[in-house]
Design a protein around this motif. Structure first.
Motif, PDB file in Angstrom:
ATOM      1  N   ASN A   3      21.314  27.667   8.438  1.00  0.00           N
ATOM      2  CA  ASN A   3      21.061  27.233   9.805  1.00  0.00           C
ATOM      3  C   ASN A   3      20.812  25.741   9.815  1.00  0.00           C
ATOM      4  OD1 ASN A   3      20.827  29.897  11.286  1.00  0.00           O
ATOM      5  ND2 ASN A   3      19.379  30.184   9.615  1.00  0.00           N
ATOM      6  N   GLU A  41      10.187  31.913  16.342  1.00  0.00           N
ATOM      7  CA  GLU A  41      11.106  31.153  15.484  1.00  0.00           C
ATOM      8  C   GLU A  41      10.342  30.084  14.696  1.00  0.00           C
ATOM      9  OE1 GLU A  41      15.318  31.380  17.881  1.00  0.00           O
ATOM     10  OE2 GLU A  41      13.759  30.043  18.655  1.00  0.00           O
ATOM     11  N   GLN A  44       8.560  31.706  11.826  1.00  0.00           N
ATOM     12  CA  GLN A  44       9.494  32.019  10.734  1.00  0.00           C
ATOM     13  C   GLN A  44       9.806  30.770   9.913  1.00  0.00           C
ATOM     14  OE1 GLN A  44       9.213  35.368  10.478  1.00  0.00           O
ATOM     15  NE2 GLN A  44      11.334  35.287   9.822  1.00  0.00           N
ATOM     16  N   LEU A  48       8.659  29.235   5.636  1.00  0.00           N
ATOM     17  CA  LEU A  48       9.495  28.641   4.593  1.00  0.00           C
ATOM     18  C   LEU A  48       8.987  27.269   4.145  1.00  0.00           C
ATOM     19  CD1 LEU A  48      13.004  29.454   6.115  1.00  0.00           C
ATOM     20  CD2 LEU A  48      11.918  30.592   4.171  1.00  0.00           C
ATOM     21  N   ASP A  97      17.748  28.582   5.161  1.00  0.00           N
ATOM     22  CA  ASP A  97      18.334  29.907   5.019  1.00  0.00           C
ATOM     23  C   ASP A  97      17.176  30.874   4.848  1.00  0.00           C
ATOM     24  OD1 ASP A  97      17.533  29.581   2.368  1.00  0.00           O
ATOM     25  OD2 ASP A  97      19.552  29.306   1.597  1.00  0.00           O
ATOM     26  N   ASP A  98      17.408  32.013   4.237  1.00  0.00           N
ATOM     27  CA  ASP A  98      16.343  33.015   4.078  1.00  0.00           C
ATOM     28  C   ASP A  98      15.250  32.590   3.102  1.00  0.00           C
ATOM     29  OD1 ASP A  98      18.204  34.369   5.524  1.00  0.00           O
ATOM     30  OD2 ASP A  98      18.537  35.947   4.075  1.00  0.00           O
ATOM     31  N   ARG A  99      15.563  31.652   2.199  1.00  0.00           N
ATOM     32  CA  ARG A  99      14.640  31.332   1.115  1.00  0.00           C
ATOM     33  C   ARG A  99      14.065  29.929   1.143  1.00  0.00           C
ATOM     34  NH1 ARG A  99      19.380  32.567  -2.598  1.00  0.00           N
ATOM     35  NH2 ARG A  99      19.518  30.512  -1.786  1.00  0.00           N
TER      36      ARG A  99
END
Length: 136
Positions: A3, A41, A44, A48, A97-99
């Protein structure tokens, strides 16, 4: 999927986008000035972050100076409320990203989003050039 959250007026955002395109890395782009981030958002993204809101808040933006708030004394929920209300407080680009998350553009750090094989190939070329005395 990667993203990329941007503000079109930001040169750092344009450089990040160009780098991702040049390296054929697929990404979802979102202009957060047109499509603001929500509380969920931001939570989230904060998960990270290595340094929490310290990584995300832009101390050079107009809102930061106008608010005249001691950010150190605010609870996390209050900081998130401020960032939702004043989206320009959020540093950009946000690349994640996810990580992992990268805030702002750093050509050195953005390489971590390259696939492992591409990073290995890049390292091999750099080592080969170093051995032959060629600078990259």
């Amino acid at each position: 999927m990667l993203n990329l959250y941007v503000a079109p007026s930001s040169s750092s955002c344009r450089r990040a986008k160009r780098w991702l395109l040049d390296h054929d890395i697929p990404f979802n782009e979102r202009d957060i000035s047109k499509h603001p981030l929500t509380h969920d958002e931001l939570k989230q993204i904060l998960r990270l972050s290595e340094n929490g809101t310290e990584d995300l808040i832009s101390t050079r933006c107009i809102s930061y100076k106008k608010l005249k708030v001691n950010f150190d004394n605010l609870r996390i929920s209050q900081l998130i409320d401020l960032m939702v209300e004043h989206q320009d407080l959020i540093r950009r680009p946000l690349i994640f990203d996810d990580r992992q998350l990268q805030v702002g553009f750093s050509e050195e750090n953005i390489r971590s989003f390259l696939p492992r094989a591409a990073r290995k190939a890049l390292l091999d070329v750099m080592l080969e050039n170093a051995e032959s005395g060629v600078t990259a």
